[in-house]
Design a protein around this motif. Sequence first.
Motif, PDB file in Angstrom:
ATOM      1  N   VAL A  12      68.309 -57.142 -42.949  1.00 42.48           N
ATOM      2  CA  VAL A  12      68.406 -56.885 -41.396  1.00 42.48           C
ATOM      3  C   VAL A  12      68.635 -58.422 -40.608  1.00 42.48           C
ATOM      4  O   VAL A  12      67.786 -59.075 -40.833  1.00 42.48           O
ATOM      5  N   SER A  14      70.356 -58.423 -37.553  1.00 45.57           N
ATOM      6  CA  SER A  14      70.428 -58.180 -36.302  1.00 45.57           C
ATOM      7  C   SER A  14      69.039 -58.812 -35.445  1.00 45.57           C
ATOM      8  O   SER A  14      68.134 -57.939 -35.591  1.00 45.57           O
ATOM      9  N   GLU A  16      68.075 -58.366 -32.318  1.00 45.45           N
ATOM     10  CA  GLU A  16      67.957 -57.306 -31.375  1.00 45.45           C
ATOM     11  C   GLU A  16      67.212 -56.131 -32.057  1.00 45.45           C
ATOM     12  O   GLU A  16      66.099 -55.619 -31.448  1.00 45.45           O
ATOM     13  N   LYS A  17      67.858 -55.867 -33.170  1.00 46.48           N
ATOM     14  CA  LYS A  17      67.141 -54.695 -34.000  1.00 46.48           C
ATOM     15  C   LYS A  17      65.794 -55.046 -34.583  1.00 46.48           C
ATOM     16  O   LYS A  17      64.809 -54.195 -34.508  1.00 46.48           O
ATOM     17  N   ASP A  21      62.809 -52.646 -33.054  1.00 41.66           N
ATOM     18  CA  ASP A  21      62.404 -51.708 -34.101  1.00 41.66           C
ATOM     19  C   ASP A  21      61.138 -51.909 -35.039  1.00 41.66           C
ATOM     20  O   ASP A  21      61.091 -51.206 -35.931  1.00 41.66           O
TER      21      ASP A  21
END
Length: 393
Positions: A12, A14, A16-17, A21
């Motif tokens: 991952v 990102s 923001e993710k 998350d």
Amino acid sequence: MKSSLLKLPVGVDSFEKIRKDGFYYVDKTTLIEQLLEQWGEVNLFTRPRRFGKTLNMSMLRCFFEIGADPSLFEGLYISGNKELCKTYMGKFPVIFLSLKNVDGPTFEAARYRLTELIGVEAEKFSFLLDSDKLTENEKSRYRALAMLYNGRYSMDEEILSSALQTMSRLLYKHYGKKTIILIDEYDVPLDKAFQHGYYKEMVSLIRGIFGQALKTNDFLQFAVLTGCLRVSKESIFTGLNNFKVLSITDARFDEQFGFTDGEVKKLLKMYHLEEHMKETKEWYDGYHFGDVDVYCPWDVMNYLRDLQENPDAKPTGYWKNTSDVVVLDSRNGRVAVFEAKYSKTLEHMESDCEKAVRQINDRMYAEEFADNYDEVFCYGISFYKKRCIVLRK
């Protein structure tokens, strides 16, 4: 393993993710502070693959971009610098390009991939068409960046070369703020072009785009580029006097890419895996950036994931087939694979050189070339200041 633990962000990139998350994040927001304090108008970071370059670029975009979400940075280092956050967070238009997929069997195919990439980024600023700050001519310039003909972006090479500068100018006119340009994996199009035989054409195109975006751009706040390779300044960065190269030998920013000892220990402790520190270090350590030892984040995260599934899991060659440098001589059917180590002292050079050769063996870097090339040469290299040792496998 406790179910309340944060998820491991394997693959991952990102920011923001990861923050939204429930993924574990190794705090690298000191990079923001350092970039602003150690000012450089154009900053190039060269680091090996899978050392967190894309994630850091995503983090920079999330911080500086107009409309930034402050909650993404709550509890992180940078949030403690209230004055900096007040002055810089969410204050700038940001252009963010990742060139990792600019590839193709011909120059025309690769050029279109780049055209498409810039066109898609331009479409994110479609609000410019309704801006009362732009003239009709300026809106026409914007339309030329995002225009489609039969479903394909229709920029010619002149418009493409000036596209980033044009976007900067229009965004400045709209916001009254200069633009931050982030270019991730800047070297991939050149590497692919070399492999496919159109290097000169791609150098000319990239030089034109970078020259107008980074050298003659009065609307640039600053730029950050990342890549694995240091491409010669004379090829695409000609005339860039505002250009700062930050390689793995530079002590500045040395802790911002890869995991430090302390970060790995904290990570292992979080997941109740402290007893695996020794084998983690033995297998995955091997880089010395500036003044610190660092680990490959991708390797460490994968190993921790394996340990979650099987407490007896052993380290394996996650970095298989990803040596530091590969030189392909397709015409003569030869390949040279290089693995480099940066030694802490003169006395460590010989053992580090041997370690590099063992890494080539253990992680089977040469394996992928065996079927397609007649000869594969493997070299371990160790560096200490201006000295080096080379050992051929």
